[in-house]
Design a protein around this motif. Structure first.
Motif, PDB file in Angstrom:
ATOM      1  N   VAL A  92       0.754  -1.285   0.212  1.00  0.00           N
ATOM      2  CA  VAL A  92       0.063   0.095   0.005  1.00  0.00           C
ATOM      3  C   VAL A  92       0.806   1.192  -0.093  1.00  0.00           C
ATOM      4  O   VAL A  92       1.793   1.064   0.615  1.00  0.00           O
ATOM      5  N   SER A  93       0.653   2.200  -0.679  1.00  0.00           N
ATOM      6  CA  SER A  93       1.280   3.470  -0.761  1.00  0.00           C
ATOM      7  C   SER A  93       0.304   4.578  -0.714  1.00  0.00           C
ATOM      8  O   SER A  93      -0.998   4.608  -1.397  1.00  0.00           O
ATOM      9  N   LEU A  94       0.832   5.776  -0.733  1.00  0.00           N
ATOM     10  CA  LEU A  94      -0.044   6.800  -0.553  1.00  0.00           C
ATOM     11  C   LEU A  94       0.450   8.132  -1.559  1.00  0.00           C
ATOM     12  O   LEU A  94       1.698   8.196  -1.544  1.00  0.00           O
ATOM     13  N   LEU A  95      -0.229   9.019  -2.167  1.00  0.00           N
ATOM     14  CA  LEU A  95       0.076   9.913  -2.810  1.00  0.00           C
ATOM     15  C   LEU A  95      -0.073  11.185  -1.974  1.00  0.00           C
ATOM     16  O   LEU A  95      -1.181  11.273  -1.529  1.00  0.00           O
ATOM     17  N   GLU A  96       0.679  12.035  -1.607  1.00  0.00           N
ATOM     18  CA  GLU A  96       0.599  12.994  -0.675  1.00  0.00           C
ATOM     19  C   GLU A  96       0.847  14.383  -1.457  1.00  0.00           C
ATOM     20  O   GLU A  96       1.779  14.504  -2.120  1.00  0.00           O
ATOM     21  N   ALA A  97       0.184  15.396  -1.259  1.00  0.00           N
ATOM     22  CA  ALA A  97       0.192  16.496  -1.868  1.00  0.00           C
ATOM     23  C   ALA A  97      -0.563  17.642  -0.948  1.00  0.00           C
ATOM     24  O   ALA A  97      -1.451  17.255  -0.162  1.00  0.00           O
ATOM     25  N   GLN A  98       0.180  18.878  -0.765  1.00  0.00           N
ATOM     26  CA  GLN A  98      -0.719  20.021  -0.082  1.00  0.00           C
ATOM     27  C   GLN A  98      -0.563  19.787   1.391  1.00  0.00           C
ATOM     28  O   GLN A  98      -1.437  19.934   1.941  1.00  0.00           O
ATOM     29  N   GLY A  99       0.187  18.733   1.890  1.00  0.00           N
ATOM     30  CA  GLY A  99       0.223  18.333   3.126  1.00  0.00           C
ATOM     31  C   GLY A  99      -1.126  17.467   3.638  1.00  0.00           C
ATOM     32  O   GLY A  99      -1.245  17.237   4.762  1.00  0.00           O
ATOM     33  N   ARG A 100      -1.633  16.824   2.524  1.00  0.00           N
ATOM     34  CA  ARG A 100      -2.676  15.924   2.746  1.00  0.00           C
ATOM     35  C   ARG A 100      -2.552  14.534   1.924  1.00  0.00           C
ATOM     36  O   ARG A 100      -1.533  14.456   1.000  1.00  0.00           O
TER      37      ARG A 100
END
Length: 240
Positions: A92-100
Motif C-alpha cells: 500500500v502506498s499513498l500519494l501526498e500533496a499540499q500536506g494531505r
C-alpha cells in the motif's frame, strides 16, 4: 479529535454533483476523477507536480475480498468490493500533496493501467450512472482504509470489548497513528495476528470518495486506488 461511532449501513448509493442528461452508456471514470493519469508520470514529473509517494507497508488479504471504507463509521455489514483478487499480501502506498493524503493505492502487480473501472459493491451497476455520478464510500471520521473482509469482523470484536467511556480511535489507534504524524497506520486489531488494516487520512476530511480498479490489457487488476480529491488533473500544486 476523531470520535468513533457506528451508524447503520449508509452511503452506498450515488453521489451527483449536478443534474445531467447524459446517457448511462456515456459514463467515463475520467469524468469523476481527473487524476487517473498520475500513474503515467515519472518520478521527476511527480516531483515537479509536488506529489510525494509514501509506501506504508503490506496489507494481508487472506480471502482476496477487499473492503474500502471509513474504518470507524462502518460495521460488519459493510460489503466487500465485487471484484476479488488472489489472496496474498500486497503493498500500500499513498500519494501526498499540499500536506494531505491525496490518494491511497493498493498495488497487485507492476505496470501502467490501460483501462479504469469504478470499484463497486454487489447491487451497484455503473451502467445506471449519469456522467457526473459515482459510487463510493462516505467518510465521517476523517479516515479511509483498505482491508480484507475478515479484518472488519476482527476489529469489530475488539471495538465491542471497549468500555462505555472509551472509543477506538482515542484509546487504541491514536498511539499507532502518532509516529506517522497521524497520517496513516497499518493497524493489527489483534496483537500477534498478521491480519491488518491500512488506514489513512482522507484528503480534506469527511466527504464521499470513489475508488477505481486500474486494469491491464487483459482486464486484470493491477491496482486499486481511492481518490480523495486533493489532486486536480494529476497535479498536486495549489491552484493559483
Amino acid at each position: 479529535m476523531r470520535r468513533w461511532f457506528r451508524p447503520g449501513l449508509v452511503g452506498l448509493g450515488i453521489l451527483s454533483a449536478l443534474p445531467q442528461v447524459a446517457l448511462a452508456a456515456d459514463w467515463d471514470a475520467n469524468k469523476v476523477s481527473s487524476n487517473l493519469g498520475v500513474f503515467a508520470l515519472s518520478d521527476a514529473e511527480l516531483a515537479e507536480r509536488k506529489i510525494t509517494v509514501t509506501p506504508i507497508g503490506e496489507l494481508e488479504l487472506p480471502t482476496g475480498q477487499i473492503i474500502a471504507c471509513d474504518p470507524l463509521t462502518t460495521g460488519t455489514d459493510w460489503p466487500a468490493l465485487s471484484r476479488t483478487i488472489k489472496p496474498g499480501h500486497y503493498p500500500v502506498s499513498l500519494l501526498e500533496a499540499q500536506g494531505r493524503v491525496a490518494a491511497a493505492i493498493l498495488r497487485f502487480r507492476p505496470g501502467k493501467p490501460v483501462r479504469w473501472e469504478l470499484a463497486t459493491v454487489p447491487g451497484q451497476d455503473v451502467s445506471t450512472l449519469k456522467d457526473d455520478e459515482m459510487f463510493g464510500y462516505p467518510v465521517d471520521a476523517g479516515l479511509g482504509s483498505f482491508m480484507d473482509k475478515t479484518a472488519m469482523a476482527l476489529m469489530s470484536e475488539q471495538q465491542d470489548k471497549l468500555k462505555a467511556e472509551q472509543n477506538y480511535y482515542d484509546d487504541v489507534l491514536a498511539a499507532e497513528f502518532a509516529p506517522n504524524q497521524d497520517r496513516f497506520v497499518l493497524h493489527h486489531p489483534v496483537a500477534g495476528n498478521p491480519l491488518n488494516i491500512a488506514m489513512f487520512w482522507s484528503g480534506w476530511g469527511d466527504g464521499f470518495y470513489p475508488s477505481f480498479w486500474g486494469l491491464d490489457a487483459a482486464g486484470e487488476p493491477l491496482l486499486l486506488m481511492t481518490d480523495f480529491g486533493v489532486l486536480e488533473n494529476a497535479d498536486g500544486r495549489e491552484s493559483k
